[in-house]
Design an enzyme around this catalytic site. Structure first.
Site: not given
Length: 211
Positions: A130-132
């Site tokens: 997922a993000h980051d």
């Protein structure tokens, strides 16, 4: 280097290597290219596995993806090959994602957005990043790993089937130390030290076996 030319090599004709055959065939379909296995085992060289010839390392003349789970072995092989990368046709990748050489993304895998992924990453079926997130070199995700946002994973980590990594925050990402092992089905809610093996829900250090 993205494998999309006339020839793809899969280093290691074991279980994971055989799982990559269809993705490799899809990658060369438009050009009518060739897919081969590579092995360091003399007993495998010259054989046919899943309809593909197995060649020795000395005959390797194209980029290769390394289909071997052990990070230390993967590192040794990576030092002497030209790395390719391979993504199944059902792999999805969002914006602002950077992926190092040699990465393998199996069917139904996702990298959502703004992630940094190192060299020779294995992302097995139904896993996501997922993000980051920041993922180091030679990290392995077994099937169905849920790596939620703001997770930082150092080099040589193995994450077992069905493990869930809790989402961190920009100021305090969840951290998995170098060489750690996350057991099958573990739910990781706290940082994991380098070299540790954690299991269970919530994940905790594995107790040493009593002789």
């Amino acid at each position: 280097m993205q494998l999309s030319g006339m020839k793809i090599a899969i280093y290691g004709p074991g279980g994971f290597g055989r799982e990559l055959v269809q993705a490799a065939h899809d990658a060369v379909a438009a050009s009518g290219g060739q897919v081969v296995f590579v092995s360091d085992n003399p007993e495998e060289v010259g054989q046919t596995v899943c309809g593909l010839p197995v060649i020795g390392a000395e005959a390797l003349d194209c980029p290769a993806v390394i289909a071997i789970g052990d990070a230390a072995i993967r590192r040794r092989i990576a030092d002497r090959i030209t790395a390719g990368s391979l993504s199944a046709t059902t792999h999805r990748r969002g914006p602002d994602v950077v992926v190092g050489e040699g990465a393998v993304f199996c069917d139904f895998t996702i990298v959502t957005a703004s992630a940094r992924i190192g060299r020779h990453f294995h992302c097995n079926i139904y896993s996501y990043v997922a993000h980051d997130c920041v993922i180091g070199d030679f990290v392995t995700f077994a099937p169905k790993v849920a790596c939620n946002g703001n997770v930082h994973i150092e080099d040589d980590v193995y994450v077992g089937t069905g493990a869930v990594l809790r989402q961190g925050t920009p100021g305090k990402p969840l951290r998995i130390g170098k060489g750690a092992v996350i057991g099958m089905g573990a739910v990781v809610t706290k940082d994991v030290p380098p070299g540790a093996t954690v299991i269970g829900n919530p994940a905790r250090p594995m107790e040493p076996r009593v002789a």
